[in-house]
Design a protein around this motif. Sequence first.
Motif, PDB file in Angstrom:
ATOM      1  N   TYR A  65       0.870  -1.180   0.000  1.00 41.26           N
ATOM      2  CA  TYR A  65       0.000   0.000   0.000  1.00 41.26           C
ATOM      3  C   TYR A  65       0.902   1.223   0.000  1.00 41.26           C
ATOM      4  N   PRO A  69      -1.712   9.122  -2.121  1.00 35.99           N
ATOM      5  CA  PRO A  69      -2.352   8.633  -3.347  1.00 35.99           C
ATOM      6  C   PRO A  69      -1.371   8.554  -4.511  1.00 35.99           C
ATOM      7  N   HIS A  81      -5.369  -5.406 -11.535  1.00 36.16           N
ATOM      8  CA  HIS A  81      -5.225  -4.858 -10.187  1.00 36.16           C
ATOM      9  C   HIS A  81      -6.156  -5.613  -9.242  1.00 36.16           C
ATOM     10  N   ASP A  83      -7.437  -6.304  -5.042  1.00 33.85           N
ATOM     11  CA  ASP A  83      -7.456  -5.773  -3.679  1.00 33.85           C
ATOM     12  C   ASP A  83      -7.265  -6.896  -2.661  1.00 33.85           C
ATOM     13  N   SER A  84      -7.306  -6.562  -1.382  1.00 34.63           N
ATOM     14  CA  SER A  84      -7.005  -7.521  -0.327  1.00 34.63           C
ATOM     15  C   SER A  84      -8.086  -8.586  -0.128  1.00 34.63           C
ATOM     16  N   ASP A  89     -10.087  -5.597  -8.851  1.00 40.41           N
ATOM     17  CA  ASP A  89     -10.808  -4.323  -8.732  1.00 40.41           C
ATOM     18  C   ASP A  89     -10.497  -3.371  -9.870  1.00 40.41           C
ATOM     19  N   GLU A 100      -4.720   5.083  -7.153  1.00 43.58           N
ATOM     20  CA  GLU A 100      -4.679   4.215  -5.981  1.00 43.58           C
ATOM     21  C   GLU A 100      -4.762   5.082  -4.727  1.00 43.58           C
ATOM     22  N   PRO A 101      -5.775   4.842  -3.888  1.00 48.34           N
ATOM     23  CA  PRO A 101      -5.899   5.613  -2.650  1.00 48.34           C
ATOM     24  C   PRO A 101      -4.837   5.197  -1.635  1.00 48.34           C
ATOM     25  N   GLY A 105      -5.492   0.378   4.658  1.00 48.97           N
ATOM     26  CA  GLY A 105      -6.771  -0.220   4.290  1.00 48.97           C
ATOM     27  C   GLY A 105      -6.904  -0.433   2.796  1.00 48.97           C
ATOM     28  N   ASN A 106      -5.871  -0.082   2.036  1.00 54.10           N
ATOM     29  CA  ASN A 106      -5.891  -0.199   0.572  1.00 54.10           C
ATOM     30  C   ASN A 106      -4.753  -1.073   0.059  1.00 54.10           C
ATOM     31  N   HIS A 108      -2.986  -3.841  -2.007  1.00 55.02           N
ATOM     32  CA  HIS A 108      -3.285  -4.294  -3.361  1.00 55.02           C
ATOM     33  C   HIS A 108      -2.038  -4.889  -4.009  1.00 55.02           C
TER      34      HIS A 108
END
Length: 144
Positions: A65, A69, A81, A83-84, A89, A100-101, A105-106, A108
């Motif tokens: 992560y 951004p 791509h 996600d967890s 996603d 990508e934020p 919590g992001n 990837h």
Amino acid sequence: MRNALRTALTAVVAAGTLFTCGTAQATPAGPGVTARLISQATVGNTDYILREITIPAGQATGWHYHDGPLYGWVKQGTLSHFDSTCAQDGLYPAGSAIREPAGPGNVHIGRNLGDTPVVLDVLYVLPYGAPFSEDAPNPGCPFE
């Protein structure tokens, strides 16, 4: 937001162009995943870093992560791509933009499931001194 991104890109380009090669930071990055620093600038407490990332066919960035951004442009290939939750996603062919934020919590991974290298131009907008990425363990997905 468009003006902020334009201002950030202008600051990065105005800082000059630097060329270095190295391995993209993430765990475990596949063999041959590389990053080339194009330009960087610091404005206040924010680093604006522009890099070209290359992911060879069949390889991945590793789970990670970012502390800020990211804004990217796919120059070549198709980036898959995930996600967890192990869900795909995003699917980004050449000519696509990706965002990508930030934050843990992001988590990837970016994977190249194609037969040509994926080449991305990526603008990192990070807190001053932050690493490009923070390593994360595989969240239990059946792939790297």
